[in-house]
Design an enzyme around this catalytic site. Structure first.
Site, PDB file in Angstrom:
ATOM      1  N   ARG A  81       1.521  12.060   0.393  1.00 47.31           N
ATOM      2  CA  ARG A  81       1.463  11.135   1.520  1.00 47.31           C
ATOM      3  C   ARG A  81       2.812  11.069   2.236  1.00 47.31           C
ATOM      4  NH1 ARG A  81      -0.953   5.377   0.069  1.00 47.31           N
ATOM      5  NH2 ARG A  81       1.152   5.067  -0.701  1.00 47.31           N
ATOM      6  N   LYS A 183       2.774   6.107   6.349  1.00 44.24           N
ATOM      7  CA  LYS A 183       3.513   4.958   5.821  1.00 44.24           C
ATOM      8  C   LYS A 183       4.894   4.929   6.460  1.00 44.24           C
ATOM      9  CE  LYS A 183       3.331   2.543   1.425  1.00 44.24           C
ATOM     10  NZ  LYS A 183       2.277   1.579   1.764  1.00 44.24           N
ATOM     11  N   GLU A 219      -8.055  -2.614   8.154  1.00 47.30           N
ATOM     12  CA  GLU A 219      -7.383  -3.035   6.924  1.00 47.30           C
ATOM     13  C   GLU A 219      -6.472  -4.198   7.264  1.00 47.30           C
ATOM     14  OE1 GLU A 219      -4.279  -0.543   5.262  1.00 47.30           O
ATOM     15  OE2 GLU A 219      -4.160   0.643   7.079  1.00 47.30           O
TER      16      GLU A 219
END
Ligand SMILES: *Cc1c(COP(=O)(O)O)cnc(C)c1O
Length: 340
Positions: A81, A183, A219
């Site tokens: 990620r 992220k 989310e």
């Protein structure tokens, strides 16, 4: 020897430990990297991270298992990620094998800070990367620092689990074809106003809708969401602008393979969430936090199973995944990375 820390009293806060791992990128290459003791970073006043927020991060934990090993959970997915985040922000990739090696090194070096089994505390691991040289015109930096700090943290819910109250946010988190799936610090900077406002209004978190149609659930600011239907199916929103939570992906496997439940990743409309039995937020910090209520502009949507405590399916998911992480339940191949 373990540090003299009252493990049971730890909150979720930064505490400097003895070592951090640092590697620098310059002239097109990463250096060897090293463990250092200085918790402070000195960079140029015009560094890319300071001017244009060129930074991304990861979060995972090290646990002491029942039989006394120190392990971490699926660090390969964090390495992958971080690669995805770095590429989207035009940053050099820190090689995945070296990422995992660095995680192990820095945890071992800070072994005395790894909370003991049964304390409820864990060692939070924060890898991150930022543009470190001066850039004034808008462009990617040419020098970067990759760094991993660790800090012991307490159980997310001290004194027992408390179901959360969320609100449907009027702000958007991520644009279609934007950066919601990586992220990056940028996704958090712009969420701060919304979360402070939510707290001021008495809510624990914001639920973001898809910014394109404002119809579907995405989310919260820092956690993925899952629902349990009345016939015990575990469902989670499908969208390209959601951050792919490792906890959520693992819980979906646990639901299917360990609990024998049906699972589905699909678009979930705001209109239908009133039909669901349970709701939870998932992320590394709390694993699953039960949601009791979502408020949509004055309209309260209550999840009957989760108003006082965790709903039964949420509880089973939580117990099973934490059981796997702590070594009480056999893990799927490759999920547990033994550090010591
Ligand atoms: C980190 C993060 C999560 C949780 O991901 P995990 O890998 O489960 O810790 C969820 N949503 C956002 C926006 C995040 O940044």
């Amino acid at each position: 020897m373990k540090k003299d820390i009252n493990w049971g009293e730890l909150g979720f806060a930064y505490m400097p430990t003895d070592y951090r791992f640092v590697s620098n990128y310059k002239d097109g290459a990463w250096d060897e990297g090293a463990l250092i003791t200085d918790p402070n970073v000195v960079i140029n006043e015009c560094a890319g991270v300071l001017q244009y927020a060129q930074t991304c991060f990861e979060g995972l934990k090290a646990y002491t298992t029942e039989d006394g090993h120190i392990v971490c959970f699926r660090p390969d997915l964090n390495a992958q990620r971080m690669e995805d985040s770095a590429k989207r922000l035009e940053m050099p990739v820190y090689p995945q094998d070296k990422f995992i090696e660095a995680v192990k090194k820095v945890v071992l070096a800070n072994e005395d800070f790894v909370p003991p089994y049964g304390s409820g505390a864990t060692l939070y691991i924060r890898p991150y990367m930022y543009g470190s040289n001066a850039v004034i015109g808008v462009k990617p930096a040419t020098e970067y620092q990759f760094r991993i700090l660790v800090t012991p943290v307490g159980p997310y819910f001290k004194g027992g689990v408390r179901p959360l109250t969320l609100r449907i946010s009027d702000f958007d988190r991520a644009a279609p074809r934007g950066t919601g799936h990586i992220k990056g610090g940028l996704n958090y900077a712009m969420s701060l106003h919304a979360i402070v406002d939510a707290h001021n209004q008495g809510y624990d978190e914001n639920v973001y809708l898809d910014a394109g149609s404002r119809t579907y659930i995405e989310e919260t600011g820092g956690a993925n969401i899952l629902f349990v239907t009345k016939d015990n199916k575990v469902i989670t929103p499908k969208s390209d602008s959601i951050l792919p939570s490792i906890t959520r992906r693992s819980l979906m496997v646990v639901a299917k393979e360990y609990l024998g439940l049906e699972t589905e990743e699909r678009k979930i409309a705001l209109d239908e969430i009133g039909d669901f039995a349970e709701c939870g937020l998932c992320g590394t910090a709390a694993v699953i936090s039960p949601v009791g209520k979502i408020v949509d502009h004055g309209k309260e949507i209550c999840f009957p199973a989760g108003m006082e405590k965790m709903g039964p399916v949420t509880q089973k998911l939580y117990d099973t995944l934490t059981g796997i992480q702590m070594g009480r339940i056999p893990a799927p191949e490759g999920w547990i990375c033994t550090i010591k």
